[in-house]
Design a protein around this motif. Sequence first.
Motif, PDB file in Angstrom:
ATOM      1  N   VAL A 421       0.872  -0.873  -0.597  1.00 40.15           N
ATOM      2  CA  VAL A 421      -0.104   0.112   0.203  1.00 40.15           C
ATOM      3  C   VAL A 421       0.435   0.933  -0.553  1.00 40.15           C
ATOM      4  N   SER A 422       1.543   1.090   0.439  1.00 42.41           N
ATOM      5  CA  SER A 422       2.951   2.958   1.145  1.00 42.41           C
ATOM      6  C   SER A 422       3.586   3.408  -0.390  1.00 42.41           C
ATOM      7  N   ALA A 423       3.604   1.760  -1.107  1.00 41.04           N
ATOM      8  CA  ALA A 423       3.999   2.355  -2.075  1.00 41.04           C
ATOM      9  C   ALA A 423       3.716   2.631  -3.283  1.00 41.04           C
ATOM     10  N   LEU A 424       2.416   1.903  -3.477  1.00 44.36           N
ATOM     11  CA  LEU A 424       1.524   2.342  -4.536  1.00 44.36           C
ATOM     12  C   LEU A 424       1.127   3.956  -3.744  1.00 44.36           C
ATOM     13  N   ARG A 429      -1.175   5.995  -6.852  1.00 39.77           N
ATOM     14  CA  ARG A 429      -1.829   5.136  -7.957  1.00 39.77           C
ATOM     15  C   ARG A 429      -3.077   4.820  -6.988  1.00 39.77           C
ATOM     16  N   LEU A 430      -2.931   5.322  -5.574  1.00 42.03           N
ATOM     17  CA  LEU A 430      -4.735   4.978  -4.734  1.00 42.03           C
ATOM     18  C   LEU A 430      -5.918   5.867  -4.767  1.00 42.03           C
ATOM     19  N   VAL A 431      -4.949   7.632  -5.215  1.00 45.78           N
ATOM     20  CA  VAL A 431      -5.797   8.651  -4.980  1.00 45.78           C
ATOM     21  C   VAL A 431      -6.135   8.945  -6.270  1.00 45.78           C
ATOM     22  N   GLU A 432      -5.400   8.668  -7.942  1.00 41.46           N
ATOM     23  CA  GLU A 432      -6.039   8.218  -8.968  1.00 41.46           C
ATOM     24  C   GLU A 432      -7.285   7.075  -8.787  1.00 41.46           C
ATOM     25  N   VAL A 433      -6.732   5.871  -7.862  1.00 44.52           N
ATOM     26  CA  VAL A 433      -8.246   4.670  -8.298  1.00 44.52           C
ATOM     27  C   VAL A 433      -9.197   5.489  -7.249  1.00 44.52           C
ATOM     28  N   SER A 441     -13.107   9.503  -0.387  1.00 46.05           N
ATOM     29  CA  SER A 441     -12.000  10.163  -0.553  1.00 46.05           C
ATOM     30  C   SER A 441     -11.119   8.785   0.119  1.00 46.05           C
ATOM     31  N   VAL A 442      -9.297   8.291  -0.413  1.00 41.63           N
ATOM     32  CA  VAL A 442      -8.757   7.153   0.327  1.00 41.63           C
ATOM     33  C   VAL A 442      -9.440   6.175   1.324  1.00 41.63           C
ATOM     34  N   ASP A 443      -9.274   7.249   1.916  1.00 40.30           N
ATOM     35  CA  ASP A 443      -9.736   7.096   3.738  1.00 40.30           C
ATOM     36  C   ASP A 443     -11.203   6.029   4.252  1.00 40.30           C
ATOM     37  N   VAL A 460      -7.659  -4.329  -5.539  1.00 39.77           N
ATOM     38  CA  VAL A 460      -6.281  -3.940  -6.559  1.00 39.77           C
ATOM     39  C   VAL A 460      -6.124  -4.730  -8.081  1.00 39.77           C
ATOM     40  N   GLY A 461      -7.402  -4.734  -8.441  1.00 37.24           N
ATOM     41  CA  GLY A 461      -8.046  -4.888 -10.102  1.00 37.24           C
ATOM     42  C   GLY A 461      -7.065  -3.527 -10.541  1.00 37.24           C
ATOM     43  N   LYS A 462      -8.174  -2.829 -10.111  1.00 39.60           N
ATOM     44  CA  LYS A 462      -7.875  -0.907 -10.700  1.00 39.60           C
ATOM     45  C   LYS A 462      -6.422  -0.183 -10.458  1.00 39.60           C
TER      46      LYS A 462
END
Length: 643
Positions: A421-424, A429-433, A441-443, A460-462
């Motif tokens: 998670v930290s790397a993405l 990437r999390l914000v993009e998804v 929000s990510v939260d 994960v697929g996204k």
Amino acid sequence: TVDDIREQFGEDIAFLVDGLTKLSKFQFNTREERQAESIRKMIVAMSRDLRVILVKLADRLHNMRTLKHMPRHKQKRIARETMDIYAPLAHRLGINWIKTEIEDLCFRFLYPEEYYDIAEKVSATEDERDAFIEDVTERLEAMLGPHGIELDEIQGRPKHLWSIYRKMREQQIEFEQVYDVLAFRLILDDKSECYEALGHIHDQWKPIAGRFKDYIAIPKPNGYQSLHTSVIGPEQERFEIQIRTREMHKVAEEGVAAHWLYKENKAVPDKDDEKFAWLHQLMEEHQDLEDPKEFLESVKIDLFRNEVFAFTPEGDVLEFPEGATCVDFAYAIHTEVGHQCSGAKINGKIVPLKYELENGDMVEIMTSNNQQPNKDWLQFVKTGRARTKIKKAIRREQRERSRELGRELLDKELKKRGTNVSALENKGRLVEVVEASHFSSVDKMLADIGYGKTEVEDIVGKLLPSEGEDDEEEASDEDNGGLGELWNKLTNQRQEKAGVVVGGIEDIMVNYAQCCNPVPGDEIVGFVTRGRGLSIHTRGCDRVAHLEKERQIDVKWSEEAEDDAPRRAVDIRVYSADRPGLLANMSKAFSAAGVNISQAHCTTSDDQRAVNTFQVLVSNVEQLNRAMRNIEKIKGVYRVERG
């Protein structure tokens, strides 16, 4: 329009009409939402000008008087709303004559059989009752006259019908067992005479223990003052006596309109006026509640209640609904005192937090920085303030726990694919998804994973579209050399004991789709992937419908898979009540079916329900079905489904 009214009648009338107008121009999904917003608007308006509610009460009383002309379903709906909201408001404002008439009219339409039964019984004893009232009136005059107490007025009457019915229901008794159907009201010149008259009455007629209340010394929040006592009088008849002055009687009947509204020549309740503290608290405490059902319930709790008065160690008097507890007291002092409430003392003695306050209790709250609001408190708190604050704190804590769990689950899946998670997160990437989806929000996304509302595999697929599930790999055949070449590669990548048979070949390289987790015994279909072997789905899997037909092939389980296969992980979701011992019963049910639990995740909601997700290890579909049947038989389980 409001502007037309303002122009013709002035600002005051325009404000009052606007405060009373239903919110017809807004679109609501349910009648409950419309009702909640109308009442919310009315409360805000009446906090600015009490004439709004006085006009509304007169309007509602007129509606109730003509309700017999409405269809039955509308009669019940309007009567229920009137009983729940408007009768308590009339009581809070001290307008007794409106309150009692509204309650009896609501009683007539909500419980017609009971209403007419009691009305008939009260009417049947009318002559006898009138004679008794006349006799008691003469006795009271003879009792008090020699002591120089001149009665300004004596009123004798039967209690109103709703009051009689409520007593019958609360005490589980018949009409004939309601002894104090009659009530007498003595109106005197001054306060000292009220107490003197009470002493002479108790000297002549035996008072009933626990039925004396002094509302002169401690008035009700709406300003009501009177002495109440119940006695055993002539012919061993029980009846209630209320003693008050003429001024107190005027306030009791007309409430705020008796003295405050006209004498002070203003219609805006003062925040510092104790009589209207409840109104400002009602507005402030409930204006942020978004759920219409929760808002209405909270308002009803705070309006419809008998009062109990308790003291702080400094001697301040706080008012609570009957049945309120130490936790309600703590939240009345301050939200943080409520959150950190760890114990309480009543009159110097330690008591449980769910101890119900009694009139005159001196309450001391003990706090601890380690204490957090407990969901069990919702079982016994009575005030809307405490309930709202506790629910808010619990929801905040649940969101935080779910967010952490969601992050943990997502991290676990990502590590299987060589990242975390930290790397993405650092790559954005999390914000993009989140921006490309419905999450705010990510939260919120992580919390939904934790709650079980969102499947971790979908996220994960996204996040890793090139490394996702089969539906990402199936997209294009432009440069893969065609299906024949894929099949050749597949048959060269063999592994032992695959568990499935393809055209007589048993050792094909396969992987089992995580979207449906097939187990031996399921009807299955194979899908030829690029580079990851043959993907096995159940035939009923939702994703199969989206896979290219020409790359789907018939497969079946090998005999080894049917007889002695390694156990496979399958998700089972159980919807149940949230009660002690239920998880233990589920665990026993799994064991009885020979099934091991490898993971469990349980979430609960405010309505005492739970969603339990189990990852279990099974050998075949028969064993899985047996386990699910065992779970379905448990009391408190609503539904069982395969993940």
